[in-house]
Design an enzyme around this catalytic site. Sequence first.
Site, mmCIF file in Angstrom:
data_model
loop_
_atom_site.group_PDB
_atom_site.id
_atom_site.type_symbol
_atom_site.label_atom_id
_atom_site.label_comp_id
_atom_site.label_asym_id
_atom_site.label_seq_id
_atom_site.Cartn_x
_atom_site.Cartn_y
_atom_site.Cartn_z
ATOM 1 N N ARG A 147 0.850 -1.180 0.000
ATOM 2 C CA ARG A 147 0.000 0.000 0.000
ATOM 3 C C ARG A 147 0.892 1.238 0.000
ATOM 4 O O ARG A 147 2.046 1.196 0.437
ATOM 5 C CB ARG A 147 -0.893 0.021 1.243
ATOM 6 C CG ARG A 147 -1.871 -1.147 1.349
ATOM 7 C CD ARG A 147 -2.708 -1.028 2.619
ATOM 8 N NE ARG A 147 -3.683 -2.098 2.741
ATOM 9 C CZ ARG A 147 -3.491 -3.226 3.422
ATOM 10 N NH1 ARG A 147 -2.326 -3.422 4.050
ATOM 11 N NH2 ARG A 147 -4.434 -4.144 3.488
ATOM 12 N N LYS A 171 -2.505 -2.185 7.862
ATOM 13 C CA LYS A 171 -3.698 -1.641 8.508
ATOM 14 C C LYS A 171 -3.881 -2.254 9.887
ATOM 15 O O LYS A 171 -3.649 -3.437 10.095
ATOM 16 C CB LYS A 171 -4.939 -1.919 7.648
ATOM 17 C CG LYS A 171 -5.025 -1.062 6.392
ATOM 18 C CD LYS A 171 -6.355 -1.276 5.690
ATOM 19 C CE LYS A 171 -6.502 -0.339 4.506
ATOM 20 N NZ LYS A 171 -7.804 -0.526 3.810
ATOM 21 N N HIS A 236 -2.305 2.475 -5.772
ATOM 22 C CA HIS A 236 -3.269 1.395 -5.568
ATOM 23 C C HIS A 236 -3.504 0.612 -6.855
ATOM 24 O O HIS A 236 -3.730 -0.606 -6.808
ATOM 25 C CB HIS A 236 -4.587 1.959 -5.039
ATOM 26 C CG HIS A 236 -5.284 1.013 -4.111
ATOM 27 N ND1 HIS A 236 -4.721 0.556 -2.930
ATOM 28 C CD2 HIS A 236 -6.499 0.421 -4.188
ATOM 29 C CE1 HIS A 236 -5.560 -0.264 -2.325
ATOM 30 N NE2 HIS A 236 -6.650 -0.373 -3.069
ATOM 31 N N ARG A 239 -0.791 -1.823 -7.028
ATOM 32 C CA ARG A 239 -1.064 -2.916 -6.091
ATOM 33 C C ARG A 239 -2.071 -3.897 -6.696
ATOM 34 O O ARG A 239 -1.922 -5.113 -6.590
ATOM 35 C CB ARG A 239 -1.585 -2.326 -4.779
ATOM 36 C CG ARG A 239 -2.022 -3.338 -3.723
ATOM 37 C CD ARG A 239 -2.349 -2.569 -2.453
ATOM 38 N NE ARG A 239 -3.220 -3.290 -1.539
ATOM 39 C CZ ARG A 239 -2.810 -4.148 -0.603
ATOM 40 N NH1 ARG A 239 -1.509 -4.413 -0.482
ATOM 41 N NH2 ARG A 239 -3.662 -4.726 0.205
ATOM 42 N N HIS A 262 -4.641 -8.744 3.641
ATOM 43 C CA HIS A 262 -6.091 -8.659 3.826
ATOM 44 C C HIS A 262 -6.515 -9.474 5.046
ATOM 45 O O HIS A 262 -6.167 -10.645 5.157
ATOM 46 C CB HIS A 262 -6.828 -9.194 2.593
ATOM 47 C CG HIS A 262 -6.737 -8.286 1.411
ATOM 48 N ND1 HIS A 262 -6.976 -8.719 0.117
ATOM 49 C CD2 HIS A 262 -6.443 -6.960 1.312
ATOM 50 C CE1 HIS A 262 -6.827 -7.707 -0.712
ATOM 51 N NE2 HIS A 262 -6.506 -6.637 -0.016
ATOM 52 N N TYR A 271 -10.346 -9.975 -6.883
ATOM 53 C CA TYR A 271 -9.428 -10.129 -8.015
ATOM 54 C C TYR A 271 -9.770 -11.320 -8.901
ATOM 55 O O TYR A 271 -9.252 -11.425 -10.005
ATOM 56 C CB TYR A 271 -7.987 -10.256 -7.503
ATOM 57 C CG TYR A 271 -7.504 -9.007 -6.834
ATOM 58 C CD1 TYR A 271 -7.153 -7.879 -7.586
ATOM 59 C CD2 TYR A 271 -7.441 -8.918 -5.455
ATOM 60 C CE1 TYR A 271 -6.738 -6.722 -6.964
ATOM 61 C CE2 TYR A 271 -7.024 -7.753 -4.826
ATOM 62 C CZ TYR A 271 -6.676 -6.664 -5.589
ATOM 63 O OH TYR A 271 -6.275 -5.506 -4.976
#
Length: 296
Positions: A147, A171, A236, A239, A262, A271
Amino acid sequence: MSTPGSSIADFLAMLAAERGAARNTILAYGRDLEQAQEMIGGQLDVASPAQLARLGQGWSSLAPSTLARKISALRQYFGFLVDEGLREDDPTHTLPRPATRRPLPKILSHAEVEMLFATVEDEASGDSPAAVRLLTLLEMLYGSGLRATELVSLPVSAVPRDVPFLTVTGKGGQARMVPVSQRAGKALQRWLALRPGDSPWLFPSRNGHISRVRLFQLLKDLAVRADLPPEKISPHVLRHAFATHLLEGGADLRALQTLLGHADISTTQIYTHVDAERLVRLVNERHPLARRRSSD
């Protein structure tokens, strides 16, 4: 025990401490709950089902994604109150259930990625620190799927020495190990040799490390020089390209989830739409019944 008005703060503290929610998520939920409290004109923790139904009506003009976030905040908040014994009932059954679709990621083709790399590699053929830095940033965005915030805030101490992995804090403060390709490793070593000063940051600036905004600007400018639409290029998007092209190459979805950091595999599954043709071909060619039909 929570005092009137303090339950929102207690809920947000729980999100941070127990669920590792990202700071931006906590701030957004806090704003949503405070706004809901203002709209009902009283303490949110004692709101009735009828009051929550009026909230849903008042938010009906919002974008589906915004409405979904607000409703999620309310449902989690009242679930917290019930779990903590601060309320016996959950009134959120009167809230609407917006049907939202996660937007499909923008896709870069292999040719477009090659155009970006051809441009920056040509510019970095000398020892220009700015060009080598941009090459390193691009290699790590596309080669490791970082990220933007993770990349610009990398400390020098995260750079691998003997093991080809980066330690990245993602995150919610969750750390993960991210592989560094041989190409990215070579670019990193070039950049470390040219990197100015003794800053603790891998990509320093006058005020700390380079910002996400500056990273966006660098990539937009590179896109122009590579004869690509600048609106199509962002950290992004690169990514997304990393994830999409790995799936096309046969990567496992669980492995991709780990690489991207994730928390929920449903986020990674976005995806799979780009690789539907390969998945259908895989079933037709590899499933036992397919082989049985062929032998028959």
